[in-house]
Design a protein around this motif. Structure first.
Motif, PDB file in Angstrom:
ATOM      1  N   GLY A  97       0.827  -1.594  -0.143  1.00 11.52           N
ATOM      2  CA  GLY A  97       0.153  -0.035  -0.304  1.00 11.52           C
ATOM      3  C   GLY A  97       0.721   1.040  -0.112  1.00 11.52           C
ATOM      4  N   TRP A  98       1.682   1.054   1.219  1.00  8.85           N
ATOM      5  CA  TRP A  98       2.925   2.420   1.146  1.00  8.85           C
ATOM      6  C   TRP A  98       3.757   2.188  -0.530  1.00  8.85           C
ATOM      7  CZ3 TRP A  98       5.879   3.484   5.828  1.00  8.85           C
ATOM      8  CH2 TRP A  98       6.244   5.001   5.835  1.00  8.85           C
ATOM      9  N   GLY A  99       3.871   1.621  -0.960  1.00  9.53           N
ATOM     10  CA  GLY A  99       4.683   1.566  -2.398  1.00  9.53           C
ATOM     11  C   GLY A  99       3.653   2.001  -3.408  1.00  9.53           C
ATOM     12  N   ALA A 100       2.849   1.445  -3.452  1.00  7.83           N
ATOM     13  CA  ALA A 100       1.660   2.107  -4.190  1.00  7.83           C
ATOM     14  C   ALA A 100       1.489   3.391  -4.220  1.00  7.83           C
ATOM     15  CB  ALA A 100      -0.055   1.242  -4.357  1.00  7.83           C
ATOM     16  N   PHE A 101       0.856   4.001  -3.244  1.00  5.65           N
ATOM     17  CA  PHE A 101       1.147   5.896  -2.892  1.00  5.65           C
ATOM     18  C   PHE A 101       2.143   6.658  -2.975  1.00  5.65           C
ATOM     19  CE2 PHE A 101      -1.686   8.247   0.482  1.00  5.65           C
ATOM     20  CZ  PHE A 101      -1.955   9.190  -0.683  1.00  5.65           C
ATOM     21  N   ASN A 102       3.553   5.629  -3.093  1.00  8.16           N
ATOM     22  CA  ASN A 102       4.666   6.916  -3.934  1.00  8.16           C
ATOM     23  C   ASN A 102       4.192   6.176  -5.120  1.00  8.16           C
ATOM     24  OD1 ASN A 102       5.643   7.443  -1.353  1.00  8.16           O
ATOM     25  ND2 ASN A 102       6.717   5.272  -0.860  1.00  8.16           N
ATOM     26  N   GLN A 103       4.404   5.263  -5.974  1.00  8.41           N
ATOM     27  CA  GLN A 103       4.319   5.169  -7.455  1.00  8.41           C
ATOM     28  C   GLN A 103       2.735   5.799  -7.925  1.00  8.41           C
ATOM     29  OE1 GLN A 103       3.222   0.708  -8.502  1.00  8.41           O
ATOM     30  NE2 GLN A 103       4.580   1.285 -10.516  1.00  8.41           N
ATOM     31  N   PHE A 104       2.045   6.136  -7.229  1.00  7.86           N
ATOM     32  CA  PHE A 104       1.353   6.944  -7.581  1.00  7.86           C
ATOM     33  C   PHE A 104       1.572   8.617  -7.798  1.00  7.86           C
ATOM     34  CE2 PHE A 104      -1.932   9.384  -5.685  1.00  7.86           C
ATOM     35  CZ  PHE A 104      -3.250  10.376  -6.689  1.00  7.86           C
ATOM     36  N   ALA A 105       2.550   8.830  -6.835  1.00  5.54           N
ATOM     37  CA  ALA A 105       2.928  10.188  -6.413  1.00  5.54           C
ATOM     38  C   ALA A 105       4.121  10.555  -7.821  1.00  5.54           C
ATOM     39  CB  ALA A 105       4.108  10.216  -4.688  1.00  5.54           C
ATOM     40  N   ARG A 106       4.661   9.064  -8.124  1.00  4.78           N
ATOM     41  CA  ARG A 106       5.372  10.128  -9.060  1.00  4.78           C
ATOM     42  C   ARG A 106       5.053  10.268 -10.430  1.00  4.78           C
ATOM     43  NH1 ARG A 106       8.475   5.428  -5.883  1.00  4.78           N
ATOM     44  NH2 ARG A 106       7.878   4.113  -7.146  1.00  4.78           N
ATOM     45  N   GLN A 107       4.505   8.786 -10.839  1.00  6.25           N
ATOM     46  CA  GLN A 107       3.483   8.810 -12.144  1.00  6.25           C
ATOM     47  C   GLN A 107       2.382   9.942 -12.287  1.00  6.25           C
ATOM     48  OE1 GLN A 107       2.287   4.719 -12.180  1.00  6.25           O
ATOM     49  NE2 GLN A 107       3.692   3.830 -12.956  1.00  6.25           N
ATOM     50  N   GLU A 108       1.507  10.208 -11.611  1.00 11.35           N
ATOM     51  CA  GLU A 108       0.436  11.054 -11.219  1.00 11.35           C
ATOM     52  C   GLU A 108       1.074  12.398 -10.046  1.00 11.35           C
ATOM     53  OE1 GLU A 108      -3.347  10.251 -12.532  1.00 11.35           O
ATOM     54  OE2 GLU A 108      -2.733   7.446 -11.659  1.00 11.35           O
ATOM     55  N   PRO A 109       1.790  12.711 -10.030  1.00 11.15           N
ATOM     56  CA  PRO A 109       2.181  13.822  -8.856  1.00 11.15           C
ATOM     57  C   PRO A 109       0.638  15.122  -7.977  1.00 11.15           C
ATOM     58  CG  PRO A 109       3.360  14.890 -10.633  1.00 11.15           C
ATOM     59  CD  PRO A 109       2.977  13.304 -11.434  1.00 11.15           C
ATOM     60  N   LEU A 110       0.106  15.361  -9.910  1.00  9.76           N
ATOM     61  CA  LEU A 110      -0.504  16.130 -10.170  1.00  9.76           C
ATOM     62  C   LEU A 110      -2.126  15.045  -9.516  1.00  9.76           C
ATOM     63  CD1 LEU A 110      -0.977  18.413 -13.599  1.00  9.76           C
ATOM     64  CD2 LEU A 110      -0.339  19.723 -10.751  1.00  9.76           C
ATOM     65  N   MET A 111      -2.138  14.939  -9.494  1.00  6.46           N
ATOM     66  CA  MET A 111      -3.286  13.797  -8.728  1.00  6.46           C
ATOM     67  C   MET A 111      -2.612  14.281  -7.749  1.00  6.46           C
ATOM     68  SD  MET A 111      -5.921  12.676  -8.852  1.00  6.46           S
ATOM     69  CE  MET A 111      -7.282  12.134 -10.878  1.00  6.46           C
ATOM     70  N   CYS A 112      -1.884  13.921  -7.327  1.00  4.28           N
ATOM     71  CA  CYS A 112      -1.092  12.790  -5.757  1.00  4.28           C
ATOM     72  C   CYS A 112      -1.487  14.509  -4.970  1.00  4.28           C
ATOM     73  CB  CYS A 112      -0.197  12.415  -5.988  1.00  4.28           C
ATOM     74  SG  CYS A 112      -0.301  11.846  -4.008  1.00  4.28           S
ATOM     75  N   ARG A 113      -1.368  15.347  -5.773  1.00  3.17           N
ATOM     76  CA  ARG A 113      -1.035  16.179  -4.822  1.00  3.17           C
ATOM     77  C   ARG A 113      -2.369  16.991  -4.519  1.00  3.17           C
ATOM     78  NH1 ARG A 113       2.855  20.534  -8.548  1.00  3.17           N
ATOM     79  NH2 ARG A 113       4.208  18.669  -8.288  1.00  3.17           N
ATOM     80  N   LEU A 114      -3.609  16.727  -5.192  1.00  2.00           N
ATOM     81  CA  LEU A 114      -5.428  17.429  -5.317  1.00  2.00           C
ATOM     82  C   LEU A 114      -5.841  15.273  -4.267  1.00  2.00           C
ATOM     83  CD1 LEU A 114      -6.580  16.994  -9.067  1.00  2.00           C
ATOM     84  CD2 LEU A 114      -6.609  18.860  -7.261  1.00  2.00           C
ATOM     85  N   VAL A 115      -5.415  14.946  -4.134  1.00  3.21           N
ATOM     86  CA  VAL A 115      -5.413  13.263  -2.803  1.00  3.21           C
ATOM     87  C   VAL A 115      -5.100  13.987  -1.745  1.00  3.21           C
ATOM     88  CG1 VAL A 115      -5.208  10.966  -1.976  1.00  3.21           C
ATOM     89  CG2 VAL A 115      -5.869  11.330  -4.378  1.00  3.21           C
ATOM     90  N   ILE A 116      -4.090  14.573  -1.669  1.00  7.06           N
ATOM     91  CA  ILE A 116      -3.407  15.179  -0.413  1.00  7.06           C
ATOM     92  C   ILE A 116      -3.852  16.802   0.827  1.00  7.06           C
ATOM     93  CG2 ILE A 116      -1.473  16.129   0.829  1.00  7.06           C
ATOM     94  CD1 ILE A 116       0.200  14.395  -1.025  1.00  7.06           C
ATOM     95  N   GLN A 117      -4.562  17.026  -0.733  1.00  6.63           N
ATOM     96  CA  GLN A 117      -5.130  18.464  -0.665  1.00  6.63           C
ATOM     97  C   GLN A 117      -6.684  18.331   0.205  1.00  6.63           C
ATOM     98  OE1 GLN A 117      -5.658  20.747  -4.032  1.00  6.63           O
ATOM     99  NE2 GLN A 117      -3.467  21.450  -3.980  1.00  6.63           N
ATOM    100  N   HIS A 118      -7.192  16.985  -0.240  1.00  8.56           N
ATOM    101  CA  HIS A 118      -8.430  16.630   0.127  1.00  8.56           C
ATOM    102  C   HIS A 118      -7.902  16.120   1.479  1.00  8.56           C
ATOM    103  CE1 HIS A 118     -11.981  17.014  -2.666  1.00  8.56           C
ATOM    104  NE2 HIS A 118     -10.931  17.446  -3.775  1.00  8.56           N
ATOM    105  N   ILE A 119      -7.283  15.280   1.940  1.00 10.05           N
ATOM    106  CA  ILE A 119      -6.727  15.063   3.144  1.00 10.05           C
ATOM    107  C   ILE A 119      -6.359  15.986   4.417  1.00 10.05           C
ATOM    108  CG2 ILE A 119      -5.263  13.592   4.260  1.00 10.05           C
ATOM    109  CD1 ILE A 119      -5.013  11.534   1.773  1.00 10.05           C
ATOM    110  N   LEU A 120      -5.516  16.914   3.800  1.00  6.53           N
ATOM    111  CA  LEU A 120      -5.138  17.731   4.814  1.00  6.53           C
ATOM    112  C   LEU A 120      -6.599  18.887   5.196  1.00  6.53           C
ATOM    113  CD1 LEU A 120      -1.681  19.056   3.314  1.00  6.53           C
ATOM    114  CD2 LEU A 120      -2.013  17.241   4.726  1.00  6.53           C
ATOM    115  N   ALA A 121      -7.218  19.340   4.028  1.00  6.49           N
ATOM    116  CA  ALA A 121      -8.721  19.604   4.158  1.00  6.49           C
ATOM    117  C   ALA A 121      -9.717  18.620   5.220  1.00  6.49           C
ATOM    118  CB  ALA A 121      -9.127  19.746   3.033  1.00  6.49           C
TER     119      ALA A 121
END
Length: 201
Positions: A97-121
């Motif tokens: 799971g951790w590896g998948a999140f990191n891979q997601f962050a590498r391959q789709e940084p813009l989408m990952c930032r959106l996911v993190i923004q929602h989490i932080l909010a």
């Protein structure tokens, strides 16, 4: 006539599901490569091959569609944990799971930032709470067996902090050259897991 009516109803429901999924996939694609600004109603409808009212019919508004796309994106990360756990137990699930999140962050940084923004909010993808609850239940069993070095709820918090931290770090790169070496994240995962789990024998 009843059989024909049922078949038509099934076809209609399948068609609605297909249209909805096309909208979600188009939105995920545009959010991933262009961010929110590029994922406009006009651009999404053009890519999905539907009219603008279709968005409002299925999702209420554009924000609702964006949210559905973000939710579905995170579900793939959650599935990596579940798959790893089914195959080799929670420790492998956490690594996957951790590896998948990191891979997601590498391959789709813009989408990952959106996911993190929602989490932080305080408005995380729907699958986050369910996944964390599943992880805590799995780790509670390991704690009771003497395999986990701290209570499950503390371990979950530490793991979540580590996962978000490495994902933020990875997604912050502005281009491919800026991306951290994947080995760096792997070392971080190993350090945390080695600290949390007691090696027997």
């Amino acid at each position: 006539m009843k059989v024909l009516s049922t078949q038509n109803s099934n076809y209609s429901n399948d068609g609605k599901t297909e249209v909805r999924q096309r909208l979600v996939q188009a939105t995920r694609h545009l959010l991933s490569i262009e961010g929110r600004d590029g994922a406009s109603s006009r651009a999404i409808c053009a890519l999905a091959g539907v009219g603008a009212p279709t968005i409002y019919h299925y999702f209420g508004d554009l924000d609702g569609l964006h949210r559905a796309a973000i939710d579905e994106t995170y579900e793939q990360v959650a599935e990596a944990y579940l798959q790893g756990t089914r195959e080799r137990g929670p420790q492998q699930g956490l690594r996957n799971g951790w590896g998948a999140f990191n891979q997601f962050a590498r391959q789709e940084p813009l989408m990952c930032r959106l996911v993190i923004q929602h989490i932080l909010a305080g408005d995380p993808p729907m699958a986050v709470a369910e996944t964390l609850a599943t992880v805590e239940a799995d780790l509670s069993r390991l704690y009771n067996e003497g395999v986990l070095s701290c209570p499950a709820h503390e371990a979950v918090q530490l793991l979540w902090i580590g996962t978000l931290g490495t994902a933020c770090f990875t997604a912050s790169g502005s281009n491919r050259e800026d991306q951290p070496n994947p080995d760096f994240q792997e070392k971080m995962v190993s350090l945390v897991l080695d600290a949390l789990f007691i090696q027997k024998g």
